[in-house]
Design a protein around this motif. Structure first.
Motif, PDB file in Angstrom:
ATOM      1  N   CYS A 165      26.086  36.402  85.310  1.00 62.34           N
ATOM      2  CA  CYS A 165      25.167  37.653  84.453  1.00 62.34           C
ATOM      3  C   CYS A 165      25.768  37.972  83.251  1.00 62.34           C
ATOM      4  O   CYS A 165      24.751  38.233  82.312  1.00 62.34           O
ATOM      5  N   MET A 166      26.872  38.271  82.938  1.00 61.78           N
ATOM      6  CA  MET A 166      27.369  38.665  81.598  1.00 61.78           C
ATOM      7  C   MET A 166      26.777  37.561  80.519  1.00 61.78           C
ATOM      8  O   MET A 166      26.353  38.032  79.399  1.00 61.78           O
ATOM      9  N   GLY A 167      27.124  36.265  80.656  1.00 59.51           N
ATOM     10  CA  GLY A 167      26.719  35.366  79.775  1.00 59.51           C
ATOM     11  C   GLY A 167      25.428  35.250  79.373  1.00 59.51           C
ATOM     12  O   GLY A 167      24.794  35.271  78.356  1.00 59.51           O
ATOM     13  N   SER A 168      24.638  35.306  80.465  1.00 52.51           N
ATOM     14  CA  SER A 168      23.065  35.217  80.310  1.00 52.51           C
ATOM     15  C   SER A 168      22.424  36.576  79.695  1.00 52.51           C
ATOM     16  O   SER A 168      21.746  36.345  78.615  1.00 52.51           O
ATOM     17  N   ALA A 169      23.214  37.710  79.913  1.00 50.47           N
ATOM     18  CA  ALA A 169      22.797  39.001  79.205  1.00 50.47           C
ATOM     19  C   ALA A 169      23.105  39.045  77.893  1.00 50.47           C
ATOM     20  O   ALA A 169      22.346  39.492  76.925  1.00 50.47           O
ATOM     21  N   MET A 192      21.227  42.829  82.999  1.00 50.46           N
ATOM     22  CA  MET A 192      22.340  42.969  83.717  1.00 50.46           C
ATOM     23  C   MET A 192      22.502  44.054  84.893  1.00 50.46           C
ATOM     24  O   MET A 192      22.936  43.697  85.825  1.00 50.46           O
ATOM     25  N   ALA A 193      21.674  44.863  84.730  1.00 47.21           N
ATOM     26  CA  ALA A 193      21.462  46.027  85.957  1.00 47.21           C
ATOM     27  C   ALA A 193      20.813  45.340  87.260  1.00 47.21           C
ATOM     28  O   ALA A 193      20.995  45.829  88.070  1.00 47.21           O
ATOM     29  N   GLU A 204      21.864  51.352  81.485  1.00 49.08           N
ATOM     30  CA  GLU A 204      21.084  51.089  82.453  1.00 49.08           C
ATOM     31  C   GLU A 204      21.998  51.429  83.967  1.00 49.08           C
ATOM     32  O   GLU A 204      23.029  50.882  83.904  1.00 49.08           O
ATOM     33  N   ARG A 205      21.152  52.100  84.578  1.00 50.24           N
ATOM     34  CA  ARG A 205      21.661  52.075  86.067  1.00 50.24           C
ATOM     35  C   ARG A 205      21.509  50.824  87.110  1.00 50.24           C
ATOM     36  O   ARG A 205      20.625  50.009  86.870  1.00 50.24           O
ATOM     37  N   VAL A 206      22.725  50.302  87.642  1.00 46.51           N
ATOM     38  CA  VAL A 206      22.859  49.168  88.341  1.00 46.51           C
ATOM     39  C   VAL A 206      22.070  49.010  89.522  1.00 46.51           C
ATOM     40  O   VAL A 206      22.096  50.183  90.260  1.00 46.51           O
TER      41      VAL A 206
END
Length: 163
Positions: A71-75, A61-62, A158-160
């Motif tokens: 991204c959220m669904g994949s993560a 996600m980061a 995690e830092r983005v």
């Protein structure tokens, strides 16, 4: 009483069957200890799999460069199943929908002390937080000992770097 005393005296000094009595006393304790070790190691293994999942999801996600929803669904799928698309569950009963993903902006410096927490050209940094709760399916040993249901909580941030 004398007849009973003669019967008792007949057993004095007789050691046949002593090993059977010793085994009858120790085997239940060894089995109980073995069951406890098995249950504890199973809980520990489940916790480690959950932690690996949320770490993978947060890292993905980061660094994801697509939109937030994609991204959220994949993560979430990566966290629960170990792959971005489809896959089988890392832990039985842990579904992608149980993985929560949030984004938070944090101050790059501690306002109270002035200490720099994150190296950044901006005053804030974006951090993604992936967390999940999992109800451990008891194999019977913990409930036998009187413990209630066990819930494992895992979280990682995690830092983005993307977006």
């Amino acid at each position: 009483m004398t007849r009973f005393g003669k019967i008792i005296r007949g057993f004095q000094g007789d050691e046949s069957g002593a090993a059977l009595v010793e085994v009858a006393i120790t085997v239940p304790l060894v089995l109980l200890l073995s069951a406890g070790v098995f249950e504890f190691s199973n809980v520990l293994n489940t916790r480690l799999l959950l932690e690996a999942g949320v770490e993978d999801g947060a890292r993905y996600m980061a660094r994801c460069s697509s939109d937030w929803a994609t991204c959220m669904g994949s993560a979430q799928n990566l966290a629960a199943n170990g792959v971005v698309k489809d896959g089988s569950a890392r832990v039985k009963g842990w579904l992608p929908g149980k993985v929560e993903i949030t984004k938070r902006s944090l101050a790059a410096t501690d306002l109270a002390t002035g200490t720099q927490i994150y190296l950044s050209s901006k005053s804030t940094v974006d951090v993604v937080i992936v967390s999940s709760d999992y109800s451990y399916p008891d194999l019977g040993f913990l409930s036998y000992l009187g413990f209630g249901p066990l819930t494992l909580n895992v979280s990682h941030q995690e830092r983005v770097l993307g977006w």
